[in-house]
Design a protein around this motif. Structure first.
Motif, PDB file in Angstrom:
ATOM      1  N   GLN A 254       9.630 -10.127   3.874  1.00 34.06           N
ATOM      2  CA  GLN A 254       8.819  -9.692   5.013  1.00 34.06           C
ATOM      3  C   GLN A 254       7.995  -8.455   4.671  1.00 34.06           C
ATOM      4  OE1 GLN A 254      11.106  -7.965   8.128  1.00 34.06           O
ATOM      5  NE2 GLN A 254       9.439  -7.977   9.618  1.00 34.06           N
ATOM      6  N   ILE A 255       8.648  -7.436   4.105  1.00 30.71           N
ATOM      7  CA  ILE A 255       7.946  -6.183   3.805  1.00 30.71           C
ATOM      8  C   ILE A 255       6.934  -6.387   2.686  1.00 30.71           C
ATOM      9  CG2 ILE A 255       8.256  -3.838   2.917  1.00 30.71           C
ATOM     10  CD1 ILE A 255      10.821  -3.652   4.455  1.00 30.71           C
ATOM     11  N   PHE A 256       7.280  -7.189   1.693  1.00 24.70           N
ATOM     12  CA  PHE A 256       6.362  -7.450   0.580  1.00 24.70           C
ATOM     13  C   PHE A 256       5.072  -8.099   1.078  1.00 24.70           C
ATOM     14  CE2 PHE A 256       4.787 -10.243  -2.820  1.00 24.70           C
ATOM     15  CZ  PHE A 256       4.574  -9.290  -3.810  1.00 24.70           C
ATOM     16  N   LEU A 257       5.202  -9.022   2.029  1.00 27.98           N
ATOM     17  CA  LEU A 257       4.026  -9.697   2.565  1.00 27.98           C
ATOM     18  C   LEU A 257       3.173  -8.781   3.439  1.00 27.98           C
ATOM     19  CD1 LEU A 257       5.690 -13.101   3.504  1.00 27.98           C
ATOM     20  CD2 LEU A 257       4.044 -12.717   1.665  1.00 27.98           C
ATOM     21  N   MET A 258       3.787  -7.786   4.060  1.00 25.18           N
ATOM     22  CA  MET A 258       3.062  -6.875   4.943  1.00 25.18           C
ATOM     23  C   MET A 258       2.500  -5.664   4.211  1.00 25.18           C
ATOM     24  SD  MET A 258       3.013  -8.038   8.087  1.00 25.18           S
ATOM     25  CE  MET A 258       2.677  -6.571   9.061  1.00 25.18           C
ATOM     26  N   LEU A 259       2.928  -5.444   2.972  1.00 31.07           N
ATOM     27  CA  LEU A 259       2.493  -4.267   2.224  1.00 31.07           C
ATOM     28  C   LEU A 259       1.043  -4.400   1.767  1.00 31.07           C
ATOM     29  CD1 LEU A 259       5.336  -3.093  -0.196  1.00 31.07           C
ATOM     30  CD2 LEU A 259       4.307  -1.807   1.667  1.00 31.07           C
ATOM     31  N   ASP A 265       2.704   3.974   1.531  1.00 30.58           N
ATOM     32  CA  ASP A 265       3.426   5.244   1.606  1.00 30.58           C
ATOM     33  C   ASP A 265       4.594   5.194   2.584  1.00 30.58           C
ATOM     34  OD1 ASP A 265       1.480   4.956   3.613  1.00 30.58           O
ATOM     35  OD2 ASP A 265       1.561   7.097   4.077  1.00 30.58           O
ATOM     36  N   VAL A 266       4.565   4.283   3.566  1.00 31.49           N
ATOM     37  CA  VAL A 266       5.678   4.133   4.502  1.00 31.49           C
ATOM     38  C   VAL A 266       6.405   2.798   4.330  1.00 31.49           C
ATOM     39  CG1 VAL A 266       4.624   5.631   6.231  1.00 31.49           C
ATOM     40  CG2 VAL A 266       4.197   3.169   6.303  1.00 31.49           C
ATOM     41  N   GLY A 267       5.821   1.881   3.560  1.00 31.43           N
ATOM     42  CA  GLY A 267       6.392   0.539   3.429  1.00 31.43           C
ATOM     43  C   GLY A 267       7.143   0.269   2.142  1.00 31.43           C
ATOM     44  N   GLU A 268       6.947   1.083   1.124  1.00 29.90           N
ATOM     45  CA  GLU A 268       7.641   0.861  -0.147  1.00 29.90           C
ATOM     46  C   GLU A 268       9.113   1.228   0.002  1.00 29.90           C
ATOM     47  OE1 GLU A 268       7.555  -0.892  -3.205  1.00 29.90           O
ATOM     48  OE2 GLU A 268       5.743   0.228  -3.709  1.00 29.90           O
ATOM     49  N   VAL A 269      10.001   0.242  -0.190  1.00 30.86           N
ATOM     50  CA  VAL A 269      11.437   0.444  -0.047  1.00 30.86           C
ATOM     51  C   VAL A 269      12.123  -0.005  -1.334  1.00 30.86           C
ATOM     52  CG1 VAL A 269      11.456   0.239   2.466  1.00 30.86           C
ATOM     53  CG2 VAL A 269      11.661  -1.826   1.061  1.00 30.86           C
TER      54      VAL A 269
END
Length: 318
Positions: A254-259, A265-269
């Motif tokens: 999910q996060i990879f697709l939204m990055l 700066d707020v999405g890299e986990v």
């Protein structure tokens, strides 16, 4: 006589216990047979791959394999902890994890309680089906739907804002809106599916308790507070402990697709970082060390939460 009789007695006790275990095994053989596929799954796909964690302590080279790669100890962990990106990754991961715990975890409980209050089975089953469906939609489709609704070029939401004289909002590339978008997608997709376990627990509540409460003059809220919630409290505690085990698992796909470059700066986990350095850059040992660190944190949280639950009088996870 005493010296010779004690070993004989102990041997007899051991044999009787072994015979008792064998009888129990044979008595419940079909239950164990049903559990066998699940046990094999965890052994093959969960426990056996743990040997691969050894490369976190090596300079792993695929050509040399695990047995011949150079052993470097905690080198990769030191590199990760002193890396300039560690603080940012840790901060972003913790914030997303807290968002999931605070905003998402209670919602399946609340929805299950609301569904339990519906008396007409037709309406109840219909609503359950509707809220279950999003779980079966892949994250690729969910993100695609988000783009259709929230893009500034023809997005439904921004078109509505523009029609009432408000400025368009760049939801998809804004750092301010990234976390809100992520947690909103999780809530829409998984809340309904999360109610299944709670509804199953609620189905086991004795109806006579509600009848007795009605006779005593208790209203719907009183029944909810004093009967329904205590009945599922142990289930809530166990699922909360399990949730802590995956506390730092924020959802890679999910996060990879939204990055994108504007919200990184707020999405890299940790999950996306492991993919970038492990798969794209081929730093297998380093990315394994990062993943192992995340797993250790999850294990510590599970153990700590389980001990706290037992101190509070709950059965806990184990």
């Amino acid at each position: 006589m005493e010296l010779t009789s004690k070993p004989l007695r102990s041997n007899a006790v051991v044999k009787s216990k072994a015979r008792l275990r064998l009888n129990r095994l044979l008595k419940n053989k079909w239950l164990y047979l049903m559990a066998l596929p699940g046990m094999l799954y965890f052994i093959i796909f969960r426990y056996f791959p743990m040997w691969g964690l050894l490369i976190a302590f090596q300079d792993y080279q695929p050509s040399l394999g695990m047995l011949h790669s150079k052993w470097v100890g905690l080198k990769h962990f030191e590199r990760f902890f002193f890396d300039a990106s560690f603080a940012l990754l840790f901060k972003n991961t913790i914030i997303m994890a807290v968002y999931n715990l605070v905003f998402f975890f209670p919602l399946p409980i609340i929805l299950a309680l609301l569904l339990n209050e519906i008396r007409r089975e037709v309406f109840k089953r219909t609503i359950q089906t509707i809220v279950y469906i999003p779980h079966f939609v892949s994250w690729v489709v969910v993100v695609g739907i988000s783009y259709i609704f929230f893009t500034t070029e023809g997005g439904i939401v921004n078109d509505v804002l523009a029609s009432i004289g408000l400025p368009k909002i760049e939801f998809l590339i804004s750092s301010e809106w990234f976390r809100t978008m992520i947690i909103s997608q999780v809530i829409w997709k998984e809340t309904g599916w999360g109610t299944i376990i709670f509804l199953a627990a609620l189905a086991g509540v004795d109806p006579q308790l509600y009848e007795a409460a009605k006779i005593d003059g208790a209203g719907r809220f009183r029944q909810l507070w004093h009967i329904t919630l205590p009945a599922i409290r142990s289930v809530i505690v166990i699922l909360f402990i399990l949730r802590l085990g995956s506390f730092l698992d924020t959802g890679f796909e999910q996060i990879f697709l939204m990055l994108n470059a504007m919200n990184r700066d707020v999405g890299e986990v940790f999950d996306t970082y492991v993919y970038n350095v492990g798969i794209q850059q081929g730093q297998f040992s380093y990315s394994t060390a990062v993943g192992l660190f995340k797993s250790i944190i999850g294990l510590a949280l599970v153990v700590g939460a389980n001990r706290m639950a037992k101190k509070m009088g709950e059965s806990g996870l184990y």
